[in-house]
Design a protein around this motif. Structure first.
Motif, PDB file in Angstrom:
ATOM      1  N   ARG A  65       5.065  -7.392 -13.086  1.00  0.00           N
ATOM      2  CA  ARG A  65       4.365  -8.229 -14.065  1.00  0.00           C
ATOM      3  C   ARG A  65       2.888  -8.336 -13.713  1.00  0.00           C
ATOM      4  O   ARG A  65       2.015  -8.171 -14.563  1.00  0.00           O
ATOM      5  N   LEU A  66       2.605  -8.592 -12.442  1.00  0.00           N
ATOM      6  CA  LEU A  66       1.210  -8.715 -12.012  1.00  0.00           C
ATOM      7  C   LEU A  66       0.467  -7.386 -12.144  1.00  0.00           C
ATOM      8  O   LEU A  66      -0.685  -7.358 -12.583  1.00  0.00           O
ATOM      9  N   SER A 126      -5.316 -12.282 -10.746  1.00  0.00           N
ATOM     10  CA  SER A 126      -4.022 -11.587 -10.665  1.00  0.00           C
ATOM     11  C   SER A 126      -3.954 -10.708  -9.422  1.00  0.00           C
ATOM     12  O   SER A 126      -2.914 -10.626  -8.767  1.00  0.00           O
ATOM     13  N   VAL A 184       5.291 -12.938  -3.139  1.00  0.00           N
ATOM     14  CA  VAL A 184       5.367 -12.118  -4.359  1.00  0.00           C
ATOM     15  C   VAL A 184       6.234 -10.888  -4.124  1.00  0.00           C
ATOM     16  O   VAL A 184       6.961 -10.445  -5.002  1.00  0.00           O
ATOM     17  N   TYR A 185       6.204 -10.361  -2.917  1.00  0.00           N
ATOM     18  CA  TYR A 185       6.898  -9.105  -2.618  1.00  0.00           C
ATOM     19  C   TYR A 185       8.407  -9.268  -2.473  1.00  0.00           C
ATOM     20  O   TYR A 185       9.123  -8.293  -2.280  1.00  0.00           O
ATOM     21  N   GLU A 224      10.202  -7.821  -9.933  1.00  0.00           N
ATOM     22  CA  GLU A 224       9.786  -8.062 -11.321  1.00  0.00           C
ATOM     23  C   GLU A 224       8.429  -8.751 -11.376  1.00  0.00           C
ATOM     24  O   GLU A 224       7.612  -8.455 -12.243  1.00  0.00           O
ATOM     25  N   GLU A 225       8.179  -9.646 -10.436  1.00  0.00           N
ATOM     26  CA  GLU A 225       6.882 -10.319 -10.375  1.00  0.00           C
ATOM     27  C   GLU A 225       5.778  -9.333 -10.003  1.00  0.00           C
ATOM     28  O   GLU A 225       4.674  -9.382 -10.549  1.00  0.00           O
ATOM     29  N   ILE A 226       6.071  -8.425  -9.083  1.00  0.00           N
ATOM     30  CA  ILE A 226       5.089  -7.397  -8.717  1.00  0.00           C
ATOM     31  C   ILE A 226       4.738  -6.575  -9.949  1.00  0.00           C
ATOM     32  O   ILE A 226       3.562  -6.352 -10.244  1.00  0.00           O
ATOM     33  N   GLN A 247      -0.267  -6.909 -15.740  1.00  0.00           N
ATOM     34  CA  GLN A 247      -1.309  -7.858 -16.135  1.00  0.00           C
ATOM     35  C   GLN A 247      -2.686  -7.355 -15.676  1.00  0.00           C
ATOM     36  O   GLN A 247      -3.662  -7.434 -16.423  1.00  0.00           O
ATOM     37  N   ASP A 254      10.030 -10.404  -5.000  1.00  0.00           N
ATOM     38  CA  ASP A 254      10.449 -10.332  -6.405  1.00  0.00           C
ATOM     39  C   ASP A 254       9.789  -9.135  -7.076  1.00  0.00           C
ATOM     40  O   ASP A 254       8.636  -9.200  -7.494  1.00  0.00           O
TER      41      ASP A 254
END
Length: 134
Positions: A77-78, A59, A68-69, A73-75, A81, A71
Protein backbone atom coordinates in the motif's frame (compact mmCIF):
# COMPACT_ATOMS: atom_id res chain seq x y z
CA UNK A 1 0.95 -12.66 -9.92
CA UNK A 2 -0.17 -14.67 -6.98
CA UNK A 3 0.99 -17.98 -8.41
CA UNK A 4 4.48 -16.65 -9.16
CA UNK A 5 5.30 -16.12 -5.51
CA UNK A 6 5.26 -12.33 -5.67
CA UNK A 7 1.75 -11.62 -4.45
CA UNK A 8 -0.28 -12.41 -1.38
CA UNK A 9 -0.50 -16.16 -1.06
CA UNK A 10 2.62 -16.76 -3.17
CA UNK A 11 5.52 -18.64 -1.63
CA UNK A 12 7.71 -15.51 -1.55
CA UNK A 13 5.23 -13.67 0.64
CA UNK A 14 4.66 -16.62 2.93
CA UNK A 15 8.33 -16.58 3.97
CA UNK A 16 8.32 -12.91 4.87
CA UNK A 17 11.44 -10.81 5.08
CA UNK A 18 14.53 -11.59 7.09
CA UNK A 19 15.84 -9.09 9.63
CA UNK A 20 18.69 -8.36 7.19
CA UNK A 21 16.20 -7.71 4.35
CA UNK A 22 14.25 -5.35 6.59
CA UNK A 23 17.40 -3.51 7.66
CA UNK A 24 18.44 -3.10 4.04
CA UNK A 25 15.01 -1.92 2.86
CA UNK A 26 14.73 0.56 5.72
CA UNK A 27 18.15 1.95 4.89
CA UNK A 28 17.27 2.26 1.21
CA UNK A 29 13.97 4.00 1.92
CA UNK A 30 15.70 6.30 4.41
CA UNK A 31 18.23 7.28 1.72
CA UNK A 32 15.52 7.78 -0.93
CA UNK A 33 13.47 9.88 1.51
CA UNK A 34 16.53 12.09 2.14
CA UNK A 35 17.04 12.47 -1.61
CA UNK A 36 13.37 13.32 -2.07
CA UNK A 37 13.58 15.88 0.78
CA UNK A 38 16.60 17.48 -0.92
CA UNK A 39 14.71 17.63 -4.21
CA UNK A 40 11.71 19.08 -2.41
CA UNK A 41 13.88 21.84 -0.93
CA UNK A 42 15.42 22.67 -4.31
CA UNK A 43 12.00 22.86 -5.93
CA UNK A 44 10.57 24.94 -3.08
CA UNK A 45 13.53 27.34 -3.40
CA UNK A 46 12.69 27.62 -7.11
CA UNK A 47 9.10 28.55 -6.24
CA UNK A 48 7.50 25.23 -7.19
CA UNK A 49 4.56 24.01 -5.08
CA UNK A 50 5.70 20.90 -3.23
CA UNK A 51 2.66 19.87 -1.20
CA UNK A 52 2.28 16.59 -3.10
CA UNK A 53 5.95 15.80 -2.49
CA UNK A 54 5.37 16.31 1.23
CA UNK A 55 2.81 13.48 1.10
CA UNK A 56 5.26 11.26 -0.79
CA UNK A 57 8.01 11.95 1.73
CA UNK A 58 5.68 11.13 4.64
CA UNK A 59 4.83 7.80 3.00
CA UNK A 60 8.51 7.08 2.41
CA UNK A 61 9.31 7.83 6.05
CA UNK A 62 6.58 5.41 7.14
CA UNK A 63 8.66 2.67 5.48
CA UNK A 64 11.39 3.36 8.04
CA UNK A 65 9.17 1.94 10.79
CA UNK A 66 10.22 -1.65 11.54
CA UNK A 67 6.61 -2.65 12.32
CA UNK A 68 5.51 -1.94 8.73
CA UNK A 69 7.54 -4.93 7.55
CA UNK A 70 5.35 -7.32 9.52
CA UNK A 71 2.49 -6.58 7.12
CA UNK A 72 3.20 -7.16 3.43
CA UNK A 73 -0.10 -5.57 2.43
CA UNK A 74 0.90 -2.38 4.22
CA UNK A 75 4.27 -2.38 2.44
CA UNK A 76 2.51 -2.71 -0.91
CA UNK A 77 0.00 0.00 0.00
CA UNK A 78 2.77 2.43 0.93
CA UNK A 79 4.81 1.59 -2.18
CA UNK A 80 1.76 2.17 -4.37
CA UNK A 81 0.98 5.41 -2.54
CA UNK A 82 4.57 6.62 -3.09
CA UNK A 83 4.61 5.71 -6.78
CA UNK A 84 1.22 7.30 -7.44
CA UNK A 85 2.23 10.44 -5.55
CA UNK A 86 5.42 10.79 -7.59
CA UNK A 87 3.45 10.28 -10.81
CA UNK A 88 0.90 12.93 -9.78
CA UNK A 89 3.65 15.37 -8.87
CA UNK A 90 5.50 14.73 -12.13
CA UNK A 91 2.29 15.23 -14.11
CA UNK A 92 1.55 18.50 -12.31
CA UNK A 93 5.12 19.69 -12.79
CA UNK A 94 4.96 18.96 -16.52
CA UNK A 95 1.65 20.82 -16.84
CA UNK A 96 2.95 23.78 -14.86
CA UNK A 97 6.05 23.98 -17.02
CA UNK A 98 3.93 24.09 -20.17
CA UNK A 99 4.88 20.65 -21.37
CA UNK A 100 1.48 19.51 -22.50
CA UNK A 101 2.63 17.42 -25.44
CA UNK A 102 0.19 14.46 -25.31
CA UNK A 103 2.88 11.97 -26.34
CA UNK A 104 5.19 13.13 -23.60
CA UNK A 105 2.50 12.91 -20.93
CA UNK A 106 1.76 9.33 -21.88
CA UNK A 107 5.34 8.45 -21.05
CA UNK A 108 4.96 9.74 -17.50
CA UNK A 109 2.30 7.10 -16.87
CA UNK A 110 4.52 4.23 -17.96
CA UNK A 111 5.58 1.45 -15.63
CA UNK A 112 9.21 2.54 -15.86
CA UNK A 113 10.74 2.84 -12.42
CA UNK A 114 12.94 5.82 -11.47
CA UNK A 115 16.60 4.79 -11.35
CA UNK A 116 16.89 5.46 -7.62
CA UNK A 117 14.25 2.84 -6.86
CA UNK A 118 15.33 0.29 -9.49
CA UNK A 119 18.05 -1.26 -7.29
CA UNK A 120 15.73 -1.39 -4.30
CA UNK A 121 13.02 -3.16 -6.27
CA UNK A 122 15.50 -5.61 -7.81
CA UNK A 123 16.88 -6.47 -4.38
CA UNK A 124 13.35 -6.83 -3.04
CA UNK A 125 12.51 -9.43 -5.66
CA UNK A 126 15.85 -11.18 -5.11
CA UNK A 127 15.06 -11.39 -1.39
CA UNK A 128 11.65 -12.87 -2.16
CA UNK A 129 13.23 -15.57 -4.32
CA UNK A 130 15.77 -16.63 -1.68
CA UNK A 131 15.03 -19.80 0.18
CA UNK A 132 14.95 -19.64 3.98
CA UNK A 133 18.36 -20.36 5.45
CA UNK A 134 20.01 -20.21 2.07
Amino acid sequence: MTGAGFGPGGSGWARGLTPEDIRQFRGEYRERAREMADLRQQLADAGVGVEELDDVIRSMRALDDRRVYDDMEEILRLQTQILEGVKRFEFGLRRASGEDDPERLLLSGSDEVPQGFRQLIEEYYRSLSRTPGG
